[in-house]
Structures are given as C-alpha cells and as structure tokens.
Write an enzyme that holds these catalytic residues in place. Structure first.
Site, PDB file in Angstrom:
ATOM      1  N   SER A  52       0.834  -1.202   0.000  1.00 45.44           N
ATOM      2  CA  SER A  52       0.000   0.000   0.000  1.00 45.44           C
ATOM      3  C   SER A  52       0.863   1.244   0.000  1.00 45.44           C
ATOM      4  O   SER A  52       1.981   1.251   0.554  1.00 45.44           O
ATOM      5  CB  SER A  52      -0.854  -0.026   1.267  1.00 45.44           C
ATOM      6  N   TYR A  60      -2.239  -1.525  10.941  1.00 43.42           N
ATOM      7  CA  TYR A  60      -2.449  -2.011   9.567  1.00 43.42           C
ATOM      8  C   TYR A  60      -1.256  -1.630   8.682  1.00 43.42           C
ATOM      9  O   TYR A  60      -0.661  -2.468   8.002  1.00 43.42           O
ATOM     10  CB  TYR A  60      -3.750  -1.431   8.979  1.00 43.42           C
ATOM     11  N   LYS A  70       1.918  -3.910   6.634  1.00 42.65           N
ATOM     12  CA  LYS A  70       2.325  -3.824   5.221  1.00 42.65           C
ATOM     13  C   LYS A  70       3.816  -3.516   5.124  1.00 42.65           C
ATOM     14  O   LYS A  70       4.543  -4.135   4.355  1.00 42.65           O
ATOM     15  CB  LYS A  70       1.519  -2.747   4.489  1.00 42.65           C
TER      16      LYS A  70
END
Ligand code: NAD
Ligand code: UFG
Length: 343
Positions: free
Chosen positions: A126, A151, A155
C-alpha cells in the site's frame, strides 16, 4: 498449458476483480479465502461473468495443515496474496488481530509455498508505507515513512520480511505492489466493493449517500494545503489495479527477483473533486458537511507510476469519470451489496 495461480483473499474487493483479469489473460486459478470480510456470492458472480466454476476453499491461510492439503491437491505456479485485514481504524483498536492475521498469515503462506516448490509471489502492499511522503509525486525510490497504525505497520514490515526472504534465496520472485486508492467496480455492475457497516473509505461512503443509505458525507477537513483544502489522493479504477497484477505475473515469469511497483494513475484528485465528478457523471446529489480532520490523514498522496509502465508495460486506462460511473452502477444495482443474491 495454462499456469495456475493461488489467489488468497480472492473473494474480496480487489481479488474478485483480479480473477476476471486472470481469466481474460488465460490463467487458471484457485481461491483461498476465509470470508472474514467477504461473501461467497462475489465468487458466484465472477463465475457467471467468466462462464466457469471457481475452485474455492473456505480456509484461513494461517491453517498450515489445510494450506498444505490444498497445495498438494493443486500445484501452483505463483501466488497473488490479497488475504489480510485492511481497516485502518479497526487496526488501532485490534492490533493483535491485525498482526496475527496479516503477519502470521503471510508467514504460513510463504512457508507452504516454499514447501510445495512455488517461489513466486505478488504481495498487496500500500501507498501507506510511504507515510507522509517525502516527495510528491511518489516514486518507488521515495523513502518509506512512519506508519501511524498497526495495519500500515503490517504492510511495511511484511515488505521487509519478503525482501529478506528473496535476498536469502534468489530463486524467489517477489513483487511488492503498492496500491494507491482503488475505487470503482467491474463495468458489468455485478461485483464491487461491499464494506461491512459504516464505510471507512471515501467512495463507498459516497455511493451509500447516493443510494440513500446515509444522509450525508462527512468530509474530513477542508484546511489542508491543497487546491480546495480537502485531501488529495490517487484514485485508481479497480479493474486497472487488477490488470496490474496480471502484468506483475509476466515480470515473475521473466524472473524479476525482488521488484516494487506503485500502482496508481499519477493524477491527484481532491475529495471535493471526486464528489463533484460523481454528482456530474451520475446526476445524483451528494450532500456533505465539513468535519474535523481525521487523525492520521495526510494532505496529499499521489504516485509517479512510470516504473510500472517502463518495466511492465502497465498503465491505468480508466479516468475518474469511469471510476465514478462504475462505482455507482454497482451500488445502484446492488443497494445491499451481495446480500441480495439473485440465485
Ligand atoms: P478485502 O477485505 O475486500 O479482501 C481481503 C480478503 O481477504 C477478504 O475476502 C477476506 O475475507 C480475506 N481474508 C482476510 N484474512 C484472511 C485469512 N487469514 N485467511 C483467508 N482469507 C482472509 O480487501 P481488498 O480491498 O480487496 O484488499 C486486498 C488487499 O489489498 C489487502 O491485503 C489490503 O490490505 C490491500 N490493500 C487494499 C487497499 C484498498 O484501499 N482496498 C489499499 C492498499 C492495499
Ligand atoms: N474521507 C472523507 N470522508 C470519508 C472518508 C474519507 O473526507 O467518509 C477523505 C479522507 O480524509 C481522505 C480521502 O477521503 O482525505 C481518502 O480517504 P480513504 O479513507 O478513502 O483512503 P485513505 O487515503 O485514507 O486510505 C486508503 C486505504 C488504506 C491505504 C491508503 C494508501 O484505505 O488502506 O489508502 O494506499 F493504506
């Protein structure tokens, strides 16, 4: 003989669109998804669009025994790994669930792939790994930044883990795809984004206002240093994003080693630009109210996607108008998402 791809998280928003593009490009695939954030209905609809059944296992990728069995039954040439939890706000209140699911899930998956002799992986990363980006537009050389939530940490950390794995064993081909802001839906209107509860992201919120499920959109701040004060993002049509994965497979087939690509359009649009375009293209009013800034948001984030064009020949084809048209086409035909199964 066509190649077989393991698609984890294939029942989800980006995964379901990618299945269609894989099919169009002549790939076979199997799907593993535990349906924690999706419905089987999405796969029925994809099957209807492509005209063939989809081998599907309702399995948590952390279940090593089940993954072992699946990979024994289906030797695969590569894996596209979408499975993960993705709600930024929820990750702050449930860090353990996010670290367990996203980190452990990837560890188990990679171990099982290796055990079964498949060392080809595409990972859903992302633009969040750039944090508050040091440069705009963002190239892949832009230093990674501080992630403000679990989150984003998963990543960023998984990028490091996968990089180390590829470095230690150059037989691995690993592509890290850094997505910008996927929106829109398949032009058929049969599949699309189907968030649980109140949407966190902008476009599903807009479409739910348009369809009358929510009275108005809250816009998080109009005092950013942008052309109209609202946040600027690189919105990308989900079908273009899906096609980016097919292009990444060709890089893997050429033996790319470790490769990182931004998948964005390179165009920044503000929240208000998106709202106004949606209203104009679809002739639906979107009442909105300006709220305080949302903690953790940045002012501006858009890509320089030229590396993906130069090395993969991939470029986004759809513009913001098509993104708005297709998001609305999906929502208005499916006001309750996949709940209204038509078979
Ligand atoms: P999604 O939630 O629609 O799809 C993810 C799928 O993974 C779901 O179907 C879910 O049920 C499944 N899943 C989750 N944990 C699992 C597990 N342990 N075992 C098996 N299946 C599991 O999300 P999406 O928008 O399609 O995103 C796909 C990937 O892309 C995610 O990794 C996400 O973090 C990443 N990503 C998404 C965005 C975005 O804005 N949508 C942006 C950047 C990156
Ligand atoms: N926004 C609103 N109102 C809303 C929702 C969003 O004004 O109800 C604004 C946000 O403040 C932001 C813009 O719309 O300025 C986009 O917000 P999204 O939540 O749609 O997307 P983000 O850019 O915050 O985050 C998305 C994904 C993340 C991913 C990140 C970078 O949700 O998973 O892009 O790729 F990490």
């Amino acid at each position: 003989m066509s190649k077989t791809i393991l698609v984890t998280g294939g029942a989800g928003y980006i995964g379901s669109h990618t299945l269609i593009e894989l099919h169009n490009a002549g790939y076979d695939f199997i799907v593993v998804d535990n349906l924690v954030n999706s419905q089987k209905e999405s796969l029925y609809r994809v099957a209807k669009i492509i005209g063939r059944n989809i081998p599907f296992y309702e399995v948590d990728i952390r279940d090593a025994v089940a993954m072992d069995e699946i990979l024994t039954l289906h030797p695969v040439d590569a894996c596209i790994h979408f499975a993960g939890l993705k709600a930024v706000g929820e990750s702050v209140s449930k860090p353990l669930e996010y670290y367990s699911n996203n980190m452990t899930g990837t560890f188990v998956l990679v171990e099982q792939l290796r055990k079964h002799g498949c060392k080809n992986l595409i990972f859903s990363s992302s633009a969040t790994v750039y944090g508050n980006p040091a440069q705009i537009p963002i190239t892949e050389n832009c230093p990674k930044g501080q992630c403000t939530n679990p989150y984003g940490q998963t990543k960023s950390m998984l990028e490091e883990v996968l990089t180390d794995i590829q470095k230690a064993d150059p037989q691995w081909n690993i592509v890290l795809l850094r997505y910008f802001n996927p929106i829109g839906a398949h032009p058929s209107g049969q599949i699309g984004e189907n968030p649980n509860g109140i949407p966190n992201n902008l476009m599903p919120y807009i479409t739910q206002v348009a369809v009358g499920k929510r009275p108005e959109l809250g816009i998080f701040g109009n005092d950013y240093d942008t052309h109209d004060g609202t946040g600027v993002r690189d919105f990308i049509h989900v079908v273009d994003l899906a096609r980016g994965h097919v292009s990444a497979l060709s890089a893997i087939e050429r033996g790319c080693g470790l490769a990182i690509y931004n998948l964005g359009t390179g165009q920044g649009y503000s929240v208000l630009d998106l709202v106004k375009t949606f209203e104009r293209v679809n002739r639906v009013p979107i009442p909105y109210r300006i709220l305080d800034r949302r903690p953790g948001d940045i002012a501006t984030c858009y890509s320089n996607p030229s590396k993906a064009f130069e090395e993969l020949g991939w470029k986004a084809q759809y513009g913001i108008e098509e993104m708005c048209r297709d998001a609305w086409n999906w929502q208005k035909n499916n006001p309750n998402g996949y709940e209204q199964a038509d078979y």
